[in-house]
Design a protein around this motif. Structure first.
Motif, PDB file in Angstrom:
ATOM      1  N   VAL A  74     -36.386  11.377  13.863  1.00 26.18           N
ATOM      2  CA  VAL A  74     -35.834  12.034  12.671  1.00 26.18           C
ATOM      3  C   VAL A  74     -34.995  11.046  11.864  1.00 26.18           C
ATOM      4  CG1 VAL A  74     -34.227  13.812  11.909  1.00 26.18           C
ATOM      5  CG2 VAL A  74     -35.859  14.308  13.738  1.00 26.18           C
ATOM      6  N   LEU A  75     -34.134  10.320  12.559  1.00 22.39           N
ATOM      7  CA  LEU A  75     -33.267   9.365  11.856  1.00 22.39           C
ATOM      8  C   LEU A  75     -34.089   8.270  11.187  1.00 22.39           C
ATOM      9  CD1 LEU A  75     -30.195   8.823  14.206  1.00 22.39           C
ATOM     10  CD2 LEU A  75     -30.377  10.245  12.176  1.00 22.39           C
ATOM     11  N   LEU A  85     -37.142   8.425  10.133  1.00 20.44           N
ATOM     12  CA  LEU A  85     -37.859   8.967   8.979  1.00 20.44           C
ATOM     13  C   LEU A  85     -36.911   9.105   7.796  1.00 20.44           C
ATOM     14  CD1 LEU A  85     -40.401  10.181   7.762  1.00 20.44           C
ATOM     15  CD2 LEU A  85     -39.739  12.392   8.718  1.00 20.44           C
ATOM     16  N   ARG A  86     -35.734   9.609   8.081  1.00 24.27           N
ATOM     17  CA  ARG A  86     -34.776   9.820   7.003  1.00 24.27           C
ATOM     18  C   ARG A  86     -34.353   8.488   6.383  1.00 24.27           C
ATOM     19  NH1 ARG A  86     -30.109  13.173   9.010  1.00 24.27           N
ATOM     20  NH2 ARG A  86     -31.817  14.474   9.717  1.00 24.27           N
ATOM     21  N   CYS A 113     -39.171  17.391   3.883  1.00 20.29           N
ATOM     22  CA  CYS A 113     -39.257  17.008   5.293  1.00 20.29           C
ATOM     23  C   CYS A 113     -37.923  16.513   5.804  1.00 20.29           C
ATOM     24  CB  CYS A 113     -40.359  15.993   5.553  1.00 20.29           C
ATOM     25  SG  CYS A 113     -39.989  14.341   5.074  1.00 20.29           S
ATOM     26  N   ALA A 114     -37.127  15.918   4.918  1.00 19.20           N
ATOM     27  CA  ALA A 114     -35.814  15.461   5.375  1.00 19.20           C
ATOM     28  C   ALA A 114     -34.962  16.638   5.809  1.00 19.20           C
ATOM     29  CB  ALA A 114     -35.116  14.679   4.271  1.00 19.20           C
ATOM     30  N   ALA A 173     -36.362  17.830   9.005  1.00 16.72           N
ATOM     31  CA  ALA A 173     -36.053  16.889  10.065  1.00 16.72           C
ATOM     32  C   ALA A 173     -34.618  17.066  10.512  1.00 16.72           C
ATOM     33  CB  ALA A 173     -36.291  15.461   9.576  1.00 16.72           C
ATOM     34  N   SER A 174     -33.749  17.311   9.540  1.00 12.30           N
ATOM     35  CA  SER A 174     -32.352  17.513   9.883  1.00 12.30           C
ATOM     36  C   SER A 174     -32.204  18.717  10.807  1.00 12.30           C
ATOM     37  CB  SER A 174     -31.538  17.721   8.610  1.00 12.30           C
ATOM     38  OG  SER A 174     -30.212  17.985   8.924  1.00 12.30           O
ATOM     39  N   GLN A 232     -34.394  19.815  12.772  1.00  9.97           N
ATOM     40  CA  GLN A 232     -34.930  19.508  14.088  1.00  9.97           C
ATOM     41  C   GLN A 232     -33.973  18.655  14.907  1.00  9.97           C
ATOM     42  OE1 GLN A 232     -38.790  17.209  15.096  1.00  9.97           O
ATOM     43  NE2 GLN A 232     -39.113  19.379  15.327  1.00  9.97           N
ATOM     44  N   PHE A 233     -33.279  17.742  14.216  1.00 11.39           N
ATOM     45  CA  PHE A 233     -32.293  16.924  14.921  1.00 11.39           C
ATOM     46  C   PHE A 233     -31.239  17.839  15.532  1.00 11.39           C
ATOM     47  CE2 PHE A 233     -28.830  14.220  15.809  1.00 11.39           C
ATOM     48  CZ  PHE A 233     -29.295  12.921  15.868  1.00 11.39           C
TER      49      PHE A 233
END
Lengths: 348, 520
Positions: free
Chosen positions: A235-236, A238-239, B12-13, B16-17, B19-20
């Protein structure tokens, strides 16, 4: 002085060493089996079986393999046949039920054990865990404080950290997790990695992504290919615009523990790389796997809610899944999904 | 197309956040309940052979430390209050308490290991690419000192404070004679990083006022036992070697008399442990005005070690509520194996948190030991029936009562008669009191005492004349001595095993001791 450059790869060596060694849970499984084999029928055998159940639960967390919980319950059933009055039965079953996200059952078991043995600090911790997941944070704080006052230490510290995190005290939560880490032995590598993943989550929430990434890499140095650390790292990355790296890390996380939601990060990485067809295929696979798990206690339903709200909009379906999940658990993440789904339904 | 990709990525960010956060908050029932850094492995107390007018007491924590397990090895936990407590008036309450608190500094931030060093130091080579210029120090010089020059490679440095509290008086801080920090000895990383570890070991012994000495650090674990057999429901082995009896757990006369060799593997061999040792003149521990003479009814003192942590607030503290409460005892230890072998599983945690003065509630565990009944059953099942002493086992009184002067309440204390001089090493029995040596366990416990064998024999009744017969007086696990020789000077513990060059002796390998051991 700068010594970092030369020594940096030491972490790689530690990771290799960790990969080659038997994991703590695997060692526990081996010892428990030997204990059972040597014991005659009755209480001694029951003790071995309870230890086996604990080891399977620990292995479930290490590996992400939910079938380990089934084996835990089988061991406990046999332990109950061997010694119905065994003191550890209710507590360990509460532990397993928590792992399976059967929170009401876990609460009942933990509460019964606390009433029978109020001096058992761990049982108060388990009761607090079950209460937290059902959204009863005030009662959970009382249970956690009882555990803390009976026996302060890593188990109580990390629960207090979780409670503080939920209350918005990120600094307090981080400090408590660092205390937990200091109290956890060097050889309990998976426990240490697990704590570090949670420290990284707090660092990320505090806006320090670089520090979070360093912490995740520390977790991976402790426990190679740790699936929680890999998933968070993807995730990190990708961000941070490192889509190729994120895709590779996602794949490693999936290989380590095939949790379907990890496909979504892989899909996002593929999309960022312009590989739209592959991204959709990855999402399709997620959808198929997550729908198959819908009725299970340990499921991907919260990700399905997000999926039907954001990726493939189907608000009624998202709301139905969110409501069903909220009828079972009331933790903050579930409540937040329910609120989002309701808001989307009203907007429609 | 580009717009779509950008929008997708914004989406997606955010996902994704989520999901983190989900990954991080997905908490299976936590398993980090085992407080290993607070776990007391062994407790020792004895009249010091190197200064017979002093008492040496040692508390060890954090079991089975694998010497190679870097990068930070095994610091003491700075959240723990370690303590050695002494009862000198036979009421099982502390009259003198030494406490130890540790602080940790990170002196090499950015370096991924706690300790680094080689030769005179290693600079970046001439072809070193930017941004590190050639000649820039990369690896510090080998660690040859705990402070000052030669200590640059100690990235993870621990110092500690010692205080003593006597009676109702306020705790007094004990400063190092000559000034400076009290420094904990780090583990033995290996010969490249620490080329003269023996010297570092000696540097970690500090003088405090009033003739007190102190040491804290990682050392070789002095305990020796066939641990796997003991915890495998007493699945002990036949002891091979001269005159083997062919009976599990029973030594021949020749084996029994051996104190420099093992016949089976020491499962603790090659492992390290964290220990704190203090050597204190008698006048600092005896009741006021008392002397270490046979005429003093209070010449026997009782000791135990504890670890405590502060209870913290789960809820976010406010101005009206404190973040941290009082220290709460999480572990204690006095007699060896008392908790492990005598206290019932469901009571172990509660026992660890209770105080010796309240030990009457555990009396039945010690005066009718289940472990002895299990041993009797195991032997009977193997066709070797025998009798055991009937409860209450008053023959075990030296473990739980004072034997001179006022006997005091039932309490698990390690009792030391300070009027008994140390036995010279050459004539000391590995079995301590069980072998007729008055200066060994259960009159205190020395680091070399074979408490496993003594515990076994006493458990099966050899302190009662009618039970002091074969095979009870030859019970033993076949592990007679520590894998590393134990020095005869303070702190009476062998230096830590090397992270690079040590190994463990496993079952099936020949037993060994001292110079014959395949260690280092």
């Amino acid at each position: 002085m700068r010594f970092a450059a030369t020594l940096g790869c030491a972490a790689c060596l530690f990771a290799l060493a960790a990969a080659a060694a038997e994991s703590p849970a695997e060692a526990d499984l081996r010892k428990a089996r030997a204990q059972i084999e040597a014991a005659q029928d009755g209480p001694a055998r029951a003790t071995g079986l309870v230890a086996l159940a604990q080891a399977h639960t620990r292995r479930a967390r290490e590996s992400g393999d939910a079938t380990q919980y089934e084996r835990s319950l089988e061991a406990l059933a046999e332990a109950r046949r061997q010694d119905p009055a065994h003191a550890g039965l209710a507590k360990v079953e509460a532990w397993v039920r928590l792992g399976r996200h059967e929170f009401a059952a876990a609460e009942a078991l933990a509460r019964a054990h606390c009433e029978a043995q109020p001096q058992d600090a761990d049982a108060w911790g388990l009761l607090g865990d079950a209460l937290m997941e059902q959204g009863r944070s005030d009662a959970a704080a009382d249970a956690y404080q009882r555990m803390m006052d009976l026996r302060p230490g890593p188990g109580a510290y990390q629960r207090a950290a979780y409670w503080r995190e939920r209350a918005g005290d990120l600094d307090g939560a981080q400090a408590l997790l660092r205390r937990t880490l200091a109290a956890t032995a060097a050889r309990d590598v998976e426990d240490r990695a697990w704590i570090l993943v949670h420290v990284a989550a707090l660092e990320e929430r505090a806006g320090d992504a670089a520090r979070a990434e360093a912490t995740l890499r520390e977790a991976l140095a402790q426990f190679a290919d740790y699936h929680y650390a890999l998933a968070a790292l993807a995730v990190l990355e990708l961000r941070d615009g490192r889509a190729e790296q994120s895709l590779a890390t996602s794949r490693r996380a999936l290989a380590a523990a095939p949790h379907p939601e990890r496909r979504l990060v892989a899909a996002d990485a593929l999309r960022a790389l312009g590989r739209e067809d592959e991204a959709r295929a990855e999402e399709d696979t997620f959808l198929r796997e997550a729908l198959a798990n819908q009725a299970r206690a340990d499921n991907e339903n919260l990700f399905l809610v997000d999926f039907f709200l954001d990726r493939r909009p189907d608000v009624p379906r998202a709301l139905a899944i969110a409501e069903r999940e909220a009828s079972r658990r009331r933790d903050p993440a579930t409540r937040e999904r329910l609120e989002r789904a309701r808001a989307a339904a009203e907007a429609n | 197309m580009e717009t779509r990709r950008v929008l997708s990525c914004v989406l997606c960010a955010s996902l994704a956040s989520a999901q983190f956060a989900q990954a991080a908050s997905h908490r299976e029932a936590p398993l980090t309940a085992i407080d290993r850094t607070a776990d007391i492995t062994d407790f020792y107390a004895f009249v010091s052979p190197d200064r017979p007018d002093t008492l040496t007491s040692i508390v060890c924590t954090d079991p089975l430390l694998e010497p190679a397990n870097g990068p930070n090895y095994f610091p003491f936990d700075s959240d723990i209050e370690y303590a050695i407590r002494i009862d000198n008036d036979h009421d099982a309450r502390e009259d003198v308490t030494f406490t130890f608190r540790f602080s940790t500094e990170q002196n090499l931030p950015g370096v991924p290991v706690g300790f680094a060093g080689a030769g005179g130091g290693v600079p970046a080579p001439p072809l070193s690419p930017a941004p590190i210029a050639p000649g820039t120090p990369l690896i510090p010089p080998a660690i040859t000192a705990l402070e000052g020059n030669g200590s640059q490679g100690i990235g993870l440095r621990q110092t500690y404070k010692v205080s003593v509290k006597q009676g109702g008086s306020k705790a007094k801080s004990l400063k190092r004679v000559g000034g400076g920090d009290l420094i904990a000895l780090p583990s033995n990383v290996g010969p490249r990083t620490m080329p003269d570890y023996a010297s570092l070991f000696q540097q970690a012994i500090f003088e405090l006022p009033d003739g007190i000495k102190v040491f804290a650090g990682t050392v070789d674990d002095s305990f020796f036992i066939d641990l796997g057999a003991a915890f495998d429901s007493l699945n002990f082995r036949v002891i091979p070697g001269p005159g083997s009896t062919g009976i599990p757990l029973v030594l021949s006369d020749a084996q029994d008399a051996t104190k420099d060799q093992n016949f089976l593997a020491d499962d603790v061999s090659g492992y390290n442990v964290n220990c704190i040792a203090v050597q204190v003149p008698f006048q600092n521990v005896l009741a006021k005005g008392g002397a270490a003479t046979s005429s003093n009814a209070l010449r026997q003192i009782g000791l135990w070690g504890t670890t405590s942590r502060k209870s913290l607030s789960v809820r976010v503290p406010t101005r009206a509520t404190a973040d941290a409460g009082d220290f709460v005892q999480v572990q204690r230890m006095a007699n060896p194996l008392f908790n492990e072998l005598l206290i019932g599983t469901d009571m172990k945690d509660f026992w660890s948190r209770s105080r010796p003065k309240d030990d009457a509630q555990f009396q039945n565990f010690a005066l009718d030991p289940l472990i002895v009944r299990l041993g009797q059953a195991a032997f009977a099942a193997a066709g070797v029936p025998f009798s055991i002493p009937a409860p209450p086992r008053l023959d075990l009184a030296p473990l739980v009562f004072y034997t001179s002067g006022k006997q005091g309440p039932f309490a698990d204390l390690l009792r030391v008669d300070l009027s008994v001089p140390p036995t010279p090493a050459a004539s000391a029995s590995r079995l301590g009191g069980c072998g007729g040596d008055p200066a060994g366990f259960p009159n205190g416990r020395r680091t070399g005492d074979d408490v496993t064998d003594c515990f076994l024999r006493a458990g099966f009744g050899i302190l009662i004349p009618q039970f002091n017969t074969f095979p009870f007086n030859r019970l033993g696990d076949g592990v007679n001595v520590n894998d590393n020789p134990i020095p005869d000077t303070f702190p009476f513990m062998a230096a830590a095993n090397s992270g690079r060059n040590s190994r463990h002796v496993d079952p099936g390998e020949p037993g060994c001791a001292g110079a014959t051991c395949p260690v280092n």
